[in-house]
Design an enzyme around this catalytic site. Structure first.
Site, short mmCIF file in Angstrom:
data_model
loop_
_atom_site.label_atom_id
_atom_site.label_comp_id
_atom_site.label_asym_id
_atom_site.label_seq_id
_atom_site.Cartn_x
_atom_site.Cartn_y
_atom_site.Cartn_z
N ARG A 161 0.78 -1.32 0.17
CA ARG A 161 0.01 0.02 -0.17
C ARG A 161 1.23 1.21 0.22
O ARG A 161 2.32 1.15 0.59
CB ARG A 161 -0.65 -0.17 0.93
CG ARG A 161 -1.64 1.20 1.24
CD ARG A 161 -2.76 1.28 0.82
NE ARG A 161 -4.02 1.73 0.77
CZ ARG A 161 -4.93 2.13 0.04
NH1 ARG A 161 -4.77 1.27 -0.90
NH2 ARG A 161 -6.27 3.34 0.87
N THR A 193 -9.41 0.26 -9.31
CA THR A 193 -8.75 -0.17 -9.07
C THR A 193 -8.90 -1.42 -10.02
O THR A 193 -9.74 -1.27 -10.65
CB THR A 193 -8.70 -0.67 -7.58
OG1 THR A 193 -8.67 0.84 -7.24
CG2 THR A 193 -8.33 -1.99 -6.64
N THR A 226 -3.54 0.12 -7.15
CA THR A 226 -4.13 0.47 -7.49
C THR A 226 -3.95 2.17 -7.90
O THR A 226 -2.48 2.44 -7.29
CB THR A 226 -5.91 0.99 -6.84
OG1 THR A 226 -6.45 1.61 -7.42
CG2 THR A 226 -5.76 1.36 -5.12
N ASN A 236 -6.40 4.11 -7.25
CA ASN A 236 -7.62 4.89 -6.69
C ASN A 236 -8.14 5.34 -7.79
O ASN A 236 -8.83 5.06 -8.21
CB ASN A 236 -6.90 6.27 -5.32
CG ASN A 236 -7.92 6.91 -4.47
OD1 ASN A 236 -8.72 5.57 -4.54
ND2 ASN A 236 -8.37 7.47 -3.90
N ASP A 276 -7.92 7.68 0.42
CA ASP A 276 -8.50 7.36 1.22
C ASP A 276 -7.93 7.44 2.53
O ASP A 276 -8.85 6.24 3.38
CB ASP A 276 -7.48 6.30 0.61
CG ASP A 276 -8.62 4.93 0.20
OD1 ASP A 276 -10.15 5.98 -1.16
OD2 ASP A 276 -7.67 4.31 -0.96
N SER A 300 -7.67 0.82 3.29
CA SER A 300 -8.29 0.39 2.17
C SER A 300 -9.48 -0.46 2.27
O SER A 300 -9.73 -1.25 3.44
CB SER A 300 -7.55 -0.46 1.40
OG SER A 300 -7.27 -1.60 0.45
N SER A 301 -10.05 -0.81 0.97
CA SER A 301 -11.41 -1.99 0.30
C SER A 301 -10.63 -2.82 -0.26
O SER A 301 -11.40 -4.00 -0.80
CB SER A 301 -12.81 -1.56 0.25
OG SER A 301 -12.64 0.37 1.09
N GLY A 315 -13.44 -1.36 -7.30
CA GLY A 315 -14.48 -0.76 -6.75
C GLY A 315 -14.98 0.39 -5.71
O GLY A 315 -15.64 -0.09 -5.20
N GLY A 316 -13.81 0.42 -5.07
CA GLY A 316 -13.85 1.14 -3.45
C GLY A 316 -14.36 -0.43 -2.87
O GLY A 316 -14.13 -1.17 -3.05
#
Ligand code: GLY
Length: 576
Positions: free
Chosen positions: A105, A385, A403, A405, A427, A456-457, A478-479
Site C-alpha cells: 500500500r 482499481t 490501484t 485510486n 483514502d 483500503s477496501s 470499485g472502492g
C-alpha cells in the site's frame, strides 16, 4: 372451476417442461461460461496481460512470477488502474497450503501532516493541492517494492527478474491497439489529464485523443521499465527514476522526496482466516478493511438460510444490506493502519460478536444507519482499481488487487518517466470529524500521519473447501463496493451453487452504512424487488450503478481451472 384448475395445471406443466428443456445445468443461469484451462489460468482486465502471464507460466514460472509479469503489463496496457505509481495487496497460497500476504500500500510522505489538505479557513482544499488531484495527492508508491518482495521470497527462480519485466517493456515500446472502451473513457478524463503536461501529451495525445484500434506506444515508460529490468526494483526507489520523481514533485509543490522513496518498504502481513459454512476464507488484513468486513458480513449471514431465499430475492438483498451496514459502521470507527493504531481484528472476527450483531437485524425492516452508530462514515474511495488472479499447474494461487485510486490516479505523469501517480492520499480521512468534499465523515484512526498507510477496501480472497483444497480465489475493483462484490460472489458459489463466472456476473447490491442508501444495479433488479425493499424501509441511491467489477478463478472437481472476468468490464481470462 375444475376446468379452470385443470387449465392452470396444464399451463404449469407446459411451463415446467419448457423450463426443463431449456434450463442450463443447475447453478448456472444465463451468464457466459468461464474460460477453461487444464493446467493454469490467468484472469485480468486486459487479455494481453493475461496472455503474458500464461507465457511466463509456460516457461516454467510459478504463479508469483506470472503475477509480477501481469502486474507490470497492466501498468502499460491498463494505465487507468494498472500501475507502478500506486500500490496494493498480494495474497498467495502455495501447493503446500502456506499462505502469505504482501502489503505494498502507498505510504504518506514525511511532509504529510494531519491538516495537509485543509486551508486556513479549516475547509478542505479543492483542485490542485487537494487529496484527489495533482502532485500533493500521491502517497509513496509501493507496487515495485511489493513485486520485488514477492519475487525474492516466493518466485520460482527459474526465471530472472528481467524476464518478468521484459514483456511489459516491449508492450510499452511496441504499443498495442487502443481498446474502444478506453477511447470512450478518456473523453471524460480529457479535462483532468489535460492539466498536466506529460499526461496530456501521452494519454490524450495533446488533446486530440486516440481512435479505436490505433497503436498506442509509451516510449518514456518503456525507458523507465528498461532501467527497472536491468537494475531491479531498487532503481525506482534509489536510482534515476527516483530522482526524476523527486525533482518533478519538488518543481510542483508535491510532498514526495528522495528520502520518502528510499525509505519505502513493502511489508509481509499475516493473512486473516475465517470460515463460512465449513469452508475456509483466507483474506487481507489491515491496512485493508476488506478482509475484516468480508468475514464480519459472512459471519452474520451464516445464521440465515440464504440458499432457500434464492440469490435474487428481496429477502436476501435485505440481509446482505443489513449485515454490511453493521460491518461498515465498524470499519469507519475501528480500522486504520495497524502500525499506527490498534485494530481489534480478533474481536471483530469472533463468531459470538457476529451473533450479537446478527440479533439486531430485523427480518422485515431496515435498521436506519443512524441507529447503528452515529457520526462516522466509510471513507470515500473511487472505482478505479484492478484485480487479477493466477493459478499455476502446481495449484499455487496468487490473487492481487492494486490501484492508482481514481482512474488515472492524481492525473499527474512524472516528467520524462511515463509513470502515472496515484491519488491515494484521498483514502485517508482528509479532515477527521468533518464531512469531506464528498459529504462523508471519516474516523480518527485513519487520519493523515507521516509514514502511515491509508485504509483500503481491497479484498483479495482465497476460498478452500472443507477438506482444505483450493476451491476459488477472487477480488474486485470499485472502492468500498469491492467488498460487496466479493461477499456476494462468495455467497453465490457457496449458497447458490454457481460457478465463478455466474457468481461474479449475478446482480448485486452495496450498502456502506453511511450514507444510508442501497446501491443497486441498473439491470438485474425488477421493480417488484425494489418495491419490496422500499416497503422494508430501504432507501436507494438515486441513480442505479454497477457495483464493482470482479475477477476470479475456480478449480472444478476434475482440477480444471475456470477463469472469469466480470461481464461488467473489459478483460479476459486466458488458460492452457
Ligand atoms: N483506493 C481504493 C482502496 O484502496 O480501497
Amino acid at each position: 372451476m375444475l376446468r379452470h384448475h385443470l387449465r392452470a395445471a396444464l399451463a404449469g406443466w407446459t411451463l415446467a417442461a419448457l423450463l426443463f428443456a431449456y434450463a442450463p445445468a443447475s447453478g448456472r443461469p444465463f451468464w457466459p461460461v468461464p474460460v477453461r484451462g487444464k493446467h493454469a489460468m490467468v484472469a485480468s482486465q486486459q487479455e494481453i496481460a493475461s496472455q503474458i502471464g500464461i507465457d511466463i507460466l509456460k516457461r516454467g514460472g510459478n504463479a508469483v512470477d506470472a503475477a509480477i509479469a501481469v502486474g507490470l503489463a497492466l501498468a502499460v496496457a491498463y494505465p487507468q488502474a494498472g500501475n507502478i505509481g500506486g500500490g496494493g495487496f498480494m495474497l498467495m497460497r502455495n501447493a503446500k497450503g502456506e499462505s502469505h500476504a504482501i502489503d505494498y500500500r502507498e505510504m504518506a510522505p514525511k511532509a504529510a501532516r494531519r491538516d495537509v489538505f485543509v486551508d486556513s479557513n479549516k475547509k478542505l482544499i479543492q483542485g490542485e493541492g487537494s487529496s484527489t488531484i495533482g502532485y500533493r495527492a500521491s502517497g509513496v508508491p509501493g507496487t515495485l517494492a511489493g513485486f520485488d518482495l514477492a519475487f525474492r521470497k516466493y518466485a520460482s527462480h527459474k526465471l530472472k527478474w528481467a524476464d518478468l519485466v521484459r514483456p511489459a517493456r516491449l508492450l510499452a515500446q511496441n504499443g498495442y491497439a487502443q481498446p474502444y472502451s478506453v477511447t470512450q473513457l478518456l473523453k471524460s478524463y480529457d479535462d483532468k489529464l489535460g492539466k498536466y503536461e506529460d499526461s496530456k501529451r501521452i494519454f490524450i495525445r495533446g488533446g486530440n485523443g486516440y481512435s479505436e484500434g490505433e497503436i498506442f506506444k509509451q516510449p518514456e515508460l518503456a525507458a523507465t521499465l528498461a532501467r527497472i529490468e536491468k537494475a531491479g526494483a531498487k532503481e525506482f526507489y534509489n536510482g534515476r527514476t527516483a530522482q526524476l520523481i523527486a525533482d518533478d514533485m519538488k518543481a510542483h509543490g508535491g510532498l514526495i522526496t528522495l528520502d520518502d522513496l528510499k525509505n519505502y518498504q513493502a511489508k509481509e502481513r499475516t493473512p486473516i482466516t475465517g470460515t463460512y459454512r465449513g469452508n475456509t476464507i483466507i483474506t487481507m488484513p489491515p491496512p485493508s478493511s476488506g478482509g475484516i468486513v468480508l468475514l464480519e458480513v459472512l459471519n452474520m449471514l451464516e445464521g440465515f438460510d440464504l440458499k432457500t431465499l434464492g440469490y435474487n430475492s428481496a429477502a436476501k438483498y435485505h440481509l446482505v444490506a443489513e449485515a454490511e451496514r453493521r460491518a461498515f459502521a465498524d470499519r469507519a470507527d475501528l480500522m486504520g493502519d495497524p502500525d499506527f493504531t490498534t485494530v481489534p481484528v480478533q474481536a471483530l472476527l469472533d463468531k459470538t460478536y457476529a451473533a450479537t450483531r446478527r440479533s439486531s437485524i430485523n427480518l422485515k425492516h431496515a435498521t436506519p444507519s443512524k441507529e447503528i452508530r452515529a457520526g462516522q462514515e466509510a471513507g470515500r474511495e473511487s472505482n478505479d482499481t484492478t484485480h487479477f488472479t493466477v493459478v499455476d499447474k502446481e495449484g499455487m494461487v496468487v490473487t492481487n488487487t492494486y490501484t492508482l485510486n481514481d482512474l488515472y490516479g492524481s492525473q499527474v505523469t512524472i516528467k520524462g518517466t511515463g509513470i502515472l501517480m496515484n491519488d491515494e492520499m484521498d483514502d485517508f480521512a482528509a479532515q477527521p470529524g468533518t464531512p469531506n468534499m464528498f459529504g462523508l465523515i471519516q474516523g480518527e484512526k485513519n487520519a493523515v500521519q507521516p509514514g502511515k498507510r491509508p485504509l483500503s477496501s481491497m479484498t483479495p480472497t482465497i476460498v478452500l473447501k472443507p477438506d482444505g483444497t483450493l476451491w476459488f480465489a477472487l477480488g474486485a475493483r470499485g472502492g468500498p463496493r469491492i467488498i460487496s462484490a466479493v461477499i456476494q460472489a462468495v455467497i453465490n458459489v457457496i449458497d447458490h451453487g454457481m460457478d465463478i463466472q455466474a457468481a461474479i456476473d449475478a446482480p448485486r447490491i452495496h450498502h456502506q452504512w453511511m450514507p444510508d442508501e442501497m446501491w443497486y444495479e441498473p439491470s438485474g433488479f425488477s421493480p417488484d424487488t425494489i418495491a419490496v425493499l422500499a416497503e422494508m424501509g430501504h432507501k436507494f441511491k438515486k441513480k442505479p450503478e454497477n457495483v464493482a467489477s470482479a475477477t476470479g478463478i475456480m478449480i472444478d472437481d476434475k482440477g480444471v481451472r475456470l477463469g472469469a472476468v466480470d461481464s461488467r468490464s473489459d478483460g479476459r481470462a486466458v488458460g492452457y
